[in-house]
Design a protein around this motif. Structure first.
Motif, mmCIF file in Angstrom:
data_model
loop_
_atom_site.group_PDB
_atom_site.id
_atom_site.type_symbol
_atom_site.label_atom_id
_atom_site.label_comp_id
_atom_site.label_asym_id
_atom_site.label_seq_id
_atom_site.Cartn_x
_atom_site.Cartn_y
_atom_site.Cartn_z
ATOM 1 N N ALA A 44 0.812 -1.228 0.000
ATOM 2 C CA ALA A 44 0.000 0.000 0.000
ATOM 3 C C ALA A 44 0.842 1.273 0.000
ATOM 4 N N LYS A 45 2.029 1.236 0.586
ATOM 5 C CA LYS A 45 2.850 2.450 0.638
ATOM 6 C C LYS A 45 3.669 2.657 -0.634
ATOM 7 N N CYS A 46 3.513 1.781 -1.580
ATOM 8 C CA CYS A 46 4.141 1.917 -2.898
ATOM 9 C C CYS A 46 3.469 3.112 -3.582
ATOM 10 N N PRO A 47 4.213 4.165 -3.913
ATOM 11 C CA PRO A 47 3.556 5.347 -4.461
ATOM 12 C C PRO A 47 3.366 5.329 -5.967
#
Lengths: 171, 152
Positions: A44-47
């Protein structure tokens, strides 16, 4: 002889059943499978690549007919066992499309779930970055049949149309 | 009197008239509205060096985010990985595109809700000098407005 020839030349079979955590509950693929299931592995923190793959997929879903949409779902597996909770991944995936299912689990559960698909990831410490880490991961949309077998895939999806075409071809 | 007014006007206008023009322009500058379940989002755009000398660009600050960084998505052993980019170097008269799957700005932990259609001030350091550029906030997922059909 013909059988032997077929056996040696048949394409490799990837995939299968798996279970992970969905919103605090066990989610087994075989109990929830649709006719066609898209699978994407990320965090989820993959931008960059993860949200792009999910937003292209969400746009693709919008381009389907109601009948087609009934038979397809997208499963997003977060491999960030340390930072993503089952609840946060579910909320995250849901925002791209209400039908997207966000799953995660313990490292062992995640590894067991993604291995049959040939997907992989490496958590890398990055002290220079605000997050302190990044995860390199497979960037591929897998298309699974009802049994969880990979029938098709798209490497680094870069457009909604590409995904729409594959969905229609495989439904 | 006229001369005094003219002198005063010239003095008042001179900072504008003689202000150094930025060596870069940015087009298609956009930031994806943050979504729930993550503390990170990304910004993209095309930075063009309009001068005949190389320029360097770093990302300094974007309100209201706690941290911003420039990263590059690269393929490593069949996996997509990210690595920090300390600065962009753009050759004379060339452009650098920040795009999905390539160079991008990463934004972390907004201190307030950031909504689509807002304009954010992005501080970039261009050749060592901090300059402000407008970036538009756009939704992560395109929300097409429902078409209205009138039945008679």
């Amino acid at each position: 002889m013909a059988f032997l020839l077929w056996y040696t030349q048949r394409p490799p079979t990837m995939g299968g059943d798996f279970k992970l955590n969905h919103n605090g509950k066990t989610w087994q693929f075989s109990e929830n499978a649709k006719k066609l299931n898209l699978l994407y592995v990320g965090y989820a923190k993959c931008p960059d690549v993860c949200p792009m793959a999910l937003s292209y997929s969400a746009q693709a879903f919008k381009q389907l007919t109601d009948k087609e949409r009934e038979n397809v779902q997208l499963i997003f597996i977060s491999v960030d066992a340390e930072n993503d909770t089952a609840e946060s991944v579910s909320v995250y995936a849901h925002q791209f499309n209400p039908e997207f299912i966000g799953l995660t689990g313990t490292t062992a559960e995640i590894d067991a779930a993604i291995k049959p698909f040939g997907a992989s990831y490496i958590v890398e410490k990055d002290p220079k970055s605000y997050l302190g880490y990044s995860i390199s991961h497979t960037d591929r949309v897998f298309f699974l049949n009802k049994k969880g077998i990979v029938v098709d895939s798209i490497q680094s999806p870069r457009s909604a149309d590409e995904i729409t075409t594959k969905i229609k071809e495989n439904l | 009197m006229k001369a005094i007014v003219l002198a005063a006007l010239t003095a008042a206008l001179s900072p504008v008239a003689f202000a150094a023009k930025s060596p870069v322009t940015i087009s298609d500058a956009r930031i994806f509205a943050p979504i729930k379940g993550t503390n990170a989002t990304a910004g993209y755009g095309v930075i063009t060096n309009t001068t005949d000398k190389e320029v360097t660009v770093t990302v300094e600050r974007i309100e209201p985010f706690k941290a911003v960084e420039m990263h590059e998505t690269v393929e490593k052993d069949g996996r997509m990985a990210m690595q920090k980019v300390e600065k962009l170097t753009i050759p004379a008269k060339k452009s650098a595109e920040l795009k999905p799957g390539g160079n991008h700005i990463m934004l972390f932990d907004p201190t307030r809700e950031v909504k689509a259609d807002e304009t954010l001030k992005v501080s970039l350091k261009v050749n060592g000098k901090v300059e402000s550029f407008d970036f538009k906030v756009i939704p992560r997922v395109e929300t097409k407005k429902e078409e209205h059909h009138h039945h008679h």
